[in-house]
Design an enzyme around this catalytic site. Structure first.
Site, short mmCIF file in Angstrom:
data_model
loop_
_atom_site.label_atom_id
_atom_site.label_comp_id
_atom_site.label_asym_id
_atom_site.label_seq_id
_atom_site.Cartn_x
_atom_site.Cartn_y
_atom_site.Cartn_z
CG ASP A 92 35.10 1.49 22.19
OD1 ASP A 92 35.32 0.67 23.10
OD2 ASP A 92 35.97 2.23 21.72
CB SER A 93 33.63 -1.03 26.71
OG SER A 93 35.03 -0.87 26.67
N GLY A 94 34.23 2.21 26.01
CA GLY A 94 34.82 3.40 26.63
C GLY A 94 36.25 3.19 27.07
N GLY A 95 36.77 1.97 26.90
CA GLY A 95 38.15 1.69 27.32
C GLY A 95 39.16 2.57 26.61
CE1 TYR A 96 42.80 4.63 21.26
CE2 TYR A 96 41.20 6.42 21.10
CZ TYR A 96 42.44 5.90 20.83
OH TYR A 96 43.37 6.65 20.13
CG ASP A 146 39.59 -2.79 26.41
OD1 ASP A 146 38.69 -1.93 26.48
OD2 ASP A 146 40.42 -2.82 25.48
CD GLN A 194 43.96 -4.09 24.67
OE1 GLN A 194 45.04 -3.84 24.12
NE2 GLN A 194 42.90 -3.31 24.49
N GLY A 221 44.11 -2.28 21.11
CA GLY A 221 45.46 -1.84 21.44
C GLY A 221 46.39 -1.72 20.25
CG ASP A 271 36.03 1.17 14.83
OD1 ASP A 271 36.10 2.29 15.36
OD2 ASP A 271 36.68 0.19 15.27
CB CYS A 311 28.90 8.19 -3.37
SG CYS A 311 28.28 9.50 -2.31
#
Length: 376
Positions: A92-96, A146, A194, A221, A271, A311
């Site tokens: 993830d780019s870090g936008g969140y 973003d 978005q 978003g 995710d 599991c």
């Protein structure tokens, strides 16, 4: 990267596919465990491979940039070598994270100035620097930088934010064209749709994103506080516009029933921190419903945590024992609960895939969702 559709459900938009990356093959629909700092909390990589049977995990640009830092990651040969995970990774780019740091950041055309949550130091993320950071991390799938608008947002703010995201995307694409992957494997860019919960903005954004003709696309978003029905409406609208021959990734979603509903709308990848975060707090997801394992009712229940699970931990440890571990504050409780929940999520999407291939997904989903929501 290559994506091939292998089946569709006749009564919904659900799809099954195969996504091939430089670090392996991913069968879709898929759930991706979140390993924010290069580690899925409470689990080893071997447990992720053998017990959870994860096909791909996530890392986060913001967190990995701050710690351990690019110098360490570069010296290690990238995140795959650093954390010992040889299968695909998405970052993830870090936008969140920038969105979540609202009190400590400033957004401008150039990028985002923010303060580290670790030591208060100031940093600048631009579309170009975020692409460079993700080159250094070395993930197989990387996200465009973003802005994730909050919910609720005014129409004016959501439109301004969306347009900024589109301009940043063009800069991301240009930067990647000017640079090469650092470790010899391909890195594939996913842009992010978005537009908050405004249908016309989501239509504009999805159309703009589709026009960039990237190898895959993401929907951002959502799952930020909006009603579930709004999430489904936005997702349906966007999936109708995004290319059918490319993977679609819905970011940060969600509950087991959210995942099934969005698979029905045409989403391929998911995710969320929910299975591990909720697991660490004693909430277990099972085929028969949701368990709060801390409740006293489980104190003498010596049946398996979930006999239907594949599991090892879920079949070989009892509910009474897991409750005991939580009450006693034992670290093993966090491992067993996280392992159980993640394996359940992976089993859920694997079963969804089989139902799609069999042409029975829609009916199966309708019968499963009430069961999954049951509070045991």
């Amino acid at each position: 990267m290559n994506f091939e559709l292998t089946g569709t459900d006749p009564a919904s938009r659900a799809r099954a596919g195969v996504l091939t990356t430089g670090h392996g093959v991913i069968n879709t629909p898929i759930f991706m465990p979140v390993g924010t700092v290069g580690s899925v909390k409470a689990l080893t990589q071997e447990q992720l491979r053998q017990d959870v049977q994860a096909q791909i995990i996530l890392g986060n640009t913001y967190h990995l940039y701050l710690r351990p830092g690019l110098e360490v990651l570069s010296a290690a040969g990238g995140l795959h070598k650093f954390n010992g995970w040889e299968r695909p990774i998405l970052t993830d780019s870090g936008g969140y994270q920038v969105f979540s740091l609202a009190a400590n950041r400033k957004i401008k055309e150039e990028g985002v100035v923010f303060q580290s949550h670790i030591d208060g130091s100031r940093h600048l993320f631009t579309p170009e620097s975020v692409m460079d950071i993700q080159r250094t991390i070395g993930a197989d799938i990387i996200m465009a930088f973003d802005e994730c608008p909050p919910y609720p947002s005014t129409y004016a703010y959501a439109r301004k934010s969306m347009e900024l995201t589109h301009r940043w995307l063009d800069r991301c694409i240009q930067r990647l064209a000017e640079t090469s992957p650092a470790y010899g494997h391909e890195q594939t860019l996913f842009p992010i749709v978005q537009g908050s919960t405004f249908k016309d903005l989501r239509t504009i954004s999805a159309t703009e994103i589709a026009a960039r003709e990237c190898a895959g696309n993401a929907i951002g978003g959502l799952s930020v506080g909006e009603p579930e029905q709004d999430m489904y409406e936005m997702c349906e609208l966007v999936c109708d516009i995004l290319p059918k021959d490319k993977p679609r990734y819905l970011m940060g979603v969600g509950t087991p029933w959210n995942i099934l509903e969005n698979i029905a709308l045409g989403v391929d990848m998911f995710d969320c921190v929910m299975p591990t975060r909720n697991g660490r707090n004693g909430m277990l997801f099972t085929w028969n419903g949701v368990i709060n394992i801390r409740n006293k009712k489980w104190a003498t229940d010596f049946s398996p945590i979930d006999a239907q699970s594949s599991c090892f931990a879920s079949r070989n440890y009892s509910r009474a024992y897991l409750r005991h571990l939580f009450v006693a504050g034992e670290y093993l409780s966090l491992t067993l609960a996280s392992m159980h929940n993640l394996r359940f999520y992976l089993e859920l999407v694997a079963e969804a895939r089989q139902q799609i291939l069999a042409g029975t997904f829609a009916a199966w989903k309708a019968s499963m969702i009430p069961q999954l929501k049951t509070r045991l």
